[in-house]
Design a protein around this motif. Structure first.
Motif, PDB file in Angstrom:
ATOM      1  N   THR A 100       0.832  -1.197   0.000  1.00 28.53           N
ATOM      2  CA  THR A 100       0.000   0.000   0.000  1.00 28.53           C
ATOM      3  C   THR A 100       0.872   1.254   0.000  1.00 28.53           C
ATOM      4  OG1 THR A 100      -1.784  -1.169   1.147  1.00 28.53           O
ATOM      5  CG2 THR A 100      -1.807   1.234   1.267  1.00 28.53           C
ATOM      6  N   ALA A 101       1.911   1.254   0.830  1.00 26.30           N
ATOM      7  CA  ALA A 101       2.807   2.413   0.891  1.00 26.30           C
ATOM      8  C   ALA A 101       3.515   2.631  -0.441  1.00 26.30           C
ATOM      9  CB  ALA A 101       3.827   2.220   2.018  1.00 26.30           C
ATOM     10  N   MET A 102       3.955   1.531  -1.097  1.00 27.87           N
ATOM     11  CA  MET A 102       4.646   1.672  -2.384  1.00 27.87           C
ATOM     12  C   MET A 102       3.720   2.249  -3.449  1.00 27.87           C
ATOM     13  SD  MET A 102       7.152  -1.653  -2.700  1.00 27.87           S
ATOM     14  CE  MET A 102       6.029  -2.896  -2.095  1.00 27.87           C
ATOM     15  N   LEU A 103       2.453   1.811  -3.459  1.00 25.09           N
ATOM     16  CA  LEU A 103       1.529   2.324  -4.467  1.00 25.09           C
ATOM     17  C   LEU A 103       1.155   3.776  -4.183  1.00 25.09           C
ATOM     18  CD1 LEU A 103       0.081   1.766  -7.069  1.00 25.09           C
ATOM     19  CD2 LEU A 103      -1.776   0.692  -5.776  1.00 25.09           C
ATOM     20  N   LEU A 104       1.015   4.122  -2.911  1.00 23.87           N
ATOM     21  CA  LEU A 104       0.774   5.534  -2.584  1.00 23.87           C
ATOM     22  C   LEU A 104       1.986   6.382  -2.969  1.00 23.87           C
ATOM     23  CD1 LEU A 104      -1.020   5.252   0.879  1.00 23.87           C
ATOM     24  CD2 LEU A 104      -2.015   6.047  -1.288  1.00 23.87           C
ATOM     25  N   GLY A 105       3.183   5.839  -2.794  1.00 18.21           N
ATOM     26  CA  GLY A 105       4.396   6.547  -3.218  1.00 18.21           C
ATOM     27  C   GLY A 105       4.441   6.737  -4.722  1.00 18.21           C
ATOM     28  N   ALA A 106       4.055   5.703  -5.467  1.00 21.26           N
ATOM     29  CA  ALA A 106       3.996   5.823  -6.931  1.00 21.26           C
ATOM     30  C   ALA A 106       2.967   6.866  -7.333  1.00 21.26           C
ATOM     31  CB  ALA A 106       3.664   4.476  -7.562  1.00 21.26           C
ATOM     32  N   ALA A 107       1.817   6.883  -6.658  1.00 21.18           N
ATOM     33  CA  ALA A 107       0.774   7.868  -6.952  1.00 21.18           C
ATOM     34  C   ALA A 107       1.294   9.282  -6.700  1.00 21.18           C
ATOM     35  CB  ALA A 107      -0.471   7.594  -6.103  1.00 21.18           C
ATOM     36  N   ALA A 108       2.005   9.458  -5.587  1.00 22.11           N
ATOM     37  CA  ALA A 108       2.566  10.777  -5.275  1.00 22.11           C
ATOM     38  C   ALA A 108       3.551  11.204  -6.351  1.00 22.11           C
ATOM     39  CB  ALA A 108       3.262  10.738  -3.912  1.00 22.11           C
ATOM     40  N   SER A 109       4.426  10.295  -6.769  1.00 20.73           N
ATOM     41  CA  SER A 109       5.419  10.613  -7.792  1.00 20.73           C
ATOM     42  C   SER A 109       4.755  10.945  -9.122  1.00 20.73           C
ATOM     43  CB  SER A 109       6.376   9.428  -7.953  1.00 20.73           C
ATOM     44  OG  SER A 109       7.345   9.702  -8.930  1.00 20.73           O
ATOM     45  N   LEU A 110       3.772  10.150  -9.518  1.00 18.65           N
ATOM     46  CA  LEU A 110       3.074  10.391 -10.781  1.00 18.65           C
ATOM     47  C   LEU A 110       2.314  11.722 -10.762  1.00 18.65           C
ATOM     48  CD1 LEU A 110       1.809   6.785 -11.463  1.00 18.65           C
ATOM     49  CD2 LEU A 110       3.365   8.089 -12.935  1.00 18.65           C
ATOM     50  N   SER A 111       1.797  12.097  -9.596  1.00 19.01           N
ATOM     51  CA  SER A 111       1.046  13.354  -9.513  1.00 19.01           C
ATOM     52  C   SER A 111       1.958  14.564  -9.702  1.00 19.01           C
ATOM     53  CB  SER A 111       0.304  13.454  -8.180  1.00 19.01           C
ATOM     54  OG  SER A 111       1.199  13.717  -7.117  1.00 19.01           O
ATOM     55  N   ARG A 112       3.228  14.436  -9.316  1.00 20.33           N
ATOM     56  CA  ARG A 112       4.185  15.534  -9.444  1.00 20.33           C
ATOM     57  C   ARG A 112       4.883  15.568 -10.801  1.00 20.33           C
ATOM     58  NH1 ARG A 112       5.261  13.872  -3.936  1.00 20.33           N
ATOM     59  NH2 ARG A 112       6.952  12.545  -4.698  1.00 20.33           N
ATOM     60  N   ASP A 113       4.954  14.402 -11.461  1.00 20.02           N
ATOM     61  CA  ASP A 113       5.657  14.283 -12.739  1.00 20.02           C
ATOM     62  C   ASP A 113       4.700  14.646 -13.876  1.00 20.02           C
ATOM     63  OD1 ASP A 113       7.092  13.599 -14.983  1.00 20.02           O
ATOM     64  OD2 ASP A 113       7.468  11.538 -14.368  1.00 20.02           O
ATOM     65  N   THR A 114       5.040  15.648 -14.633  1.00 25.10           N
ATOM     66  CA  THR A 114       4.176  16.084 -15.750  1.00 25.10           C
ATOM     67  C   THR A 114       4.694  15.590 -17.097  1.00 25.10           C
ATOM     68  OG1 THR A 114       5.395  18.158 -15.909  1.00 25.10           O
ATOM     69  CG2 THR A 114       3.412  18.147 -14.520  1.00 25.10           C
ATOM     70  N   ASP A 115       5.696  14.720 -17.084  1.00 28.37           N
ATOM     71  CA  ASP A 115       6.323  14.255 -18.319  1.00 28.37           C
ATOM     72  C   ASP A 115       5.719  12.929 -18.794  1.00 28.37           C
ATOM     73  OD1 ASP A 115       8.065  14.436 -20.448  1.00 28.37           O
ATOM     74  OD2 ASP A 115       9.664  13.352 -19.401  1.00 28.37           O
ATOM     75  N   TRP A 116       4.431  12.769 -18.670  1.00 26.35           N
ATOM     76  CA  TRP A 116       3.750  11.590 -19.194  1.00 26.35           C
ATOM     77  C   TRP A 116       2.345  11.989 -19.622  1.00 26.35           C
ATOM     78  CZ3 TRP A 116      -0.658   9.815 -16.656  1.00 26.35           C
ATOM     79  CH2 TRP A 116      -0.839  10.266 -15.344  1.00 26.35           C
ATOM     80  N   HIS A 117       1.780  11.188 -20.526  1.00 23.53           N
ATOM     81  CA  HIS A 117       0.427  11.441 -21.023  1.00 23.53           C
ATOM     82  C   HIS A 117      -0.359  10.144 -20.970  1.00 23.53           C
ATOM     83  CE1 HIS A 117       1.569  15.394 -22.442  1.00 23.53           C
ATOM     84  NE2 HIS A 117       2.665  14.850 -22.955  1.00 23.53           N
ATOM     85  N   GLY A 118      -1.596  10.252 -20.599  1.00 26.62           N
ATOM     86  CA  GLY A 118      -2.457   9.085 -20.528  1.00 26.62           C
ATOM     87  C   GLY A 118      -3.238   9.080 -19.235  1.00 26.62           C
ATOM     88  N   THR A 119      -3.600   7.883 -18.808  1.00 26.48           N
ATOM     89  CA  THR A 119      -4.382   7.697 -17.588  1.00 26.48           C
ATOM     90  C   THR A 119      -3.724   6.620 -16.749  1.00 26.48           C
ATOM     91  OG1 THR A 119      -6.425   8.285 -18.741  1.00 26.48           O
ATOM     92  CG2 THR A 119      -6.662   7.051 -16.689  1.00 26.48           C
ATOM     93  N   VAL A 120      -3.655   6.859 -15.469  1.00 17.33           N
ATOM     94  CA  VAL A 120      -3.177   5.824 -14.553  1.00 17.33           C
ATOM     95  C   VAL A 120      -4.276   5.557 -13.525  1.00 17.33           C
ATOM     96  CG1 VAL A 120      -1.977   7.433 -12.991  1.00 17.33           C
ATOM     97  CG2 VAL A 120      -1.286   5.039 -13.094  1.00 17.33           C
ATOM     98  N   HIS A 121      -4.552   4.275 -13.338  1.00 17.40           N
ATOM     99  CA  HIS A 121      -5.497   3.827 -12.310  1.00 17.40           C
ATOM    100  C   HIS A 121      -4.678   3.099 -11.243  1.00 17.40           C
ATOM    101  CE1 HIS A 121      -8.847   4.693 -14.993  1.00 17.40           C
ATOM    102  NE2 HIS A 121      -8.312   3.907 -15.913  1.00 17.40           N
ATOM    103  N   VAL A 122      -4.663   3.621 -10.030  1.00 19.19           N
ATOM    104  CA  VAL A 122      -4.008   2.911  -8.932  1.00 19.19           C
ATOM    105  C   VAL A 122      -5.096   2.086  -8.246  1.00 19.19           C
ATOM    106  CG1 VAL A 122      -2.030   4.437  -8.637  1.00 19.19           C
ATOM    107  CG2 VAL A 122      -4.151   4.970  -7.453  1.00 19.19           C
ATOM    108  N   ILE A 123      -4.897   0.784  -8.241  1.00 18.69           N
ATOM    109  CA  ILE A 123      -5.923  -0.165  -7.811  1.00 18.69           C
ATOM    110  C   ILE A 123      -5.488  -0.788  -6.484  1.00 18.69           C
ATOM    111  CG2 ILE A 123      -7.162  -2.278  -8.431  1.00 18.69           C
ATOM    112  CD1 ILE A 123      -6.317  -1.587 -11.411  1.00 18.69           C
ATOM    113  N   PHE A 124      -6.237  -0.498  -5.443  1.00 19.72           N
ATOM    114  CA  PHE A 124      -5.971  -1.058  -4.121  1.00 19.72           C
ATOM    115  C   PHE A 124      -6.948  -2.211  -3.904  1.00 19.72           C
ATOM    116  CE2 PHE A 124      -4.264   3.178  -4.032  1.00 19.72           C
ATOM    117  CZ  PHE A 124      -3.084   3.039  -3.319  1.00 19.72           C
ATOM    118  N   GLN A 125      -6.426  -3.425  -4.026  1.00 22.12           N
ATOM    119  CA  GLN A 125      -7.249  -4.632  -3.975  1.00 22.12           C
ATOM    120  C   GLN A 125      -7.303  -5.200  -2.570  1.00 22.12           C
ATOM    121  OE1 GLN A 125      -5.987  -8.040  -6.422  1.00 22.12           O
ATOM    122  NE2 GLN A 125      -6.627  -9.270  -4.666  1.00 22.12           N
TER     123      GLN A 125
END
Length: 171
Positions: free
Chosen positions: A67-92
Motif C-alpha cells: 500500500t505504501a509503495m503504491l501511494l508513493g507511486a501515486a505521489a510521484s506520478l502526480s508531481r511528474d508532468t512528463d507523461w500522457h495518458g491515464t493511470v489507475h491505482v488499484i488497491f485490492q
C-alpha cells in the motif's frame, strides 16, 4: 484522502472494499498499478517498529508495504508532468482470502477503469536492496481453497485391521 490530496479522482467500494484512484494527463495509454491492502486475522508477536498497532490484524505478507509503495507511486506520478495518458491505482482487498481481485473484476473494475496493461508488485525480502525481479505473465503463488472429508471407523487396539484410521488418511 491521500490520493485526493495528490489530485486523483477516487472511487471507493469497488468489489465491496476496493479503492481505485484515477489520474488523467491528456491522451495516451491507460495503465493500472495494483497493490493488495488486506491485513490477516492474526496476532503479531514481533517487536518491529512497523508492528501492527491493531491487535489481531497483521500485515504478514507485506501488504502495508504494498500500500505504501503504491501511494508513493501515486505521489510521484502526480508531481511528474512528463507523461500522457491515464493511470489507475488499484488497491485490492482480500488477496489472502477468496474473492478480492475476482470480486473487483465482477464489480466491473475493467469496464469502469479500462486499462491497456496492469502491473502489480509484491515485496520479496530476499532480494538485495535496490533490485527487483520481473516476469512476463503470472508470477507467484495463487490462492485456492478445498475441503476434504475423511471418514474413519474405530476398532479395538487388539484388532486394528477392522478399523479405518482416519488420522493416517487425513495426514
Amino acid at each position: 484522502s491521500v490520493l485526493r490530496d495528490y489530485g486523483f479522482e477516487v472511487t471507493e467500494g469497488v468489489g465491496k472494499t476496493g479503492v481505485v484512484g484515477t489520474l488523467r494527463r491528456g491522451n495516451g495509454p491507460a495503465l493500472g498499478l495494483r497493490a493488495d491492502m488486506d491485513a490477516l486475522p492474526m496476532v503479531e508477536y514481533n517487536e518491529f517498529a512497523h508492528c501492527s498497532q491493531h491487535r489481531g490484524k497483521m500485515h504478514a505478507c507485506g501488504h502495508d508495504g504494498h500500500t505504501a509503495m503504491l501511494l508513493g507511486a501515486a505521489a510521484s506520478l502526480s508531481r511528474d508532468t512528463d507523461w500522457h495518458g491515464t493511470v489507475h491505482v488499484i488497491f485490492q482487498p482480500a488477496e489472502e482470502v477468496a474473492g478480492g481481485g475476482r470480486v473487483m473484476v465482477e464489480d466491473g473494475l475493467f469496464e469502469r477503469f479500462p486499462c491497456d496493461a496492469v502491473f502489480g508488485l509484491h515485496n520479496w525480502p530476499g532480494l538485495p536492496l535496490g533490485h527487483f525481479a520481473i516476469n512476463r505473465g503470472p508470477m507467484m503463488a495463487s490462492f485456492d481453497t478445498f475441503e476434504i472429508v475423511v471418514d474413519g471407523k474405530g476398532s479395538h487396539a487388539a484388532m486394528p485391521e477392522e478399523g479405518i484410521d482416519a488420522l493416517v488418511c487425513a495426514s
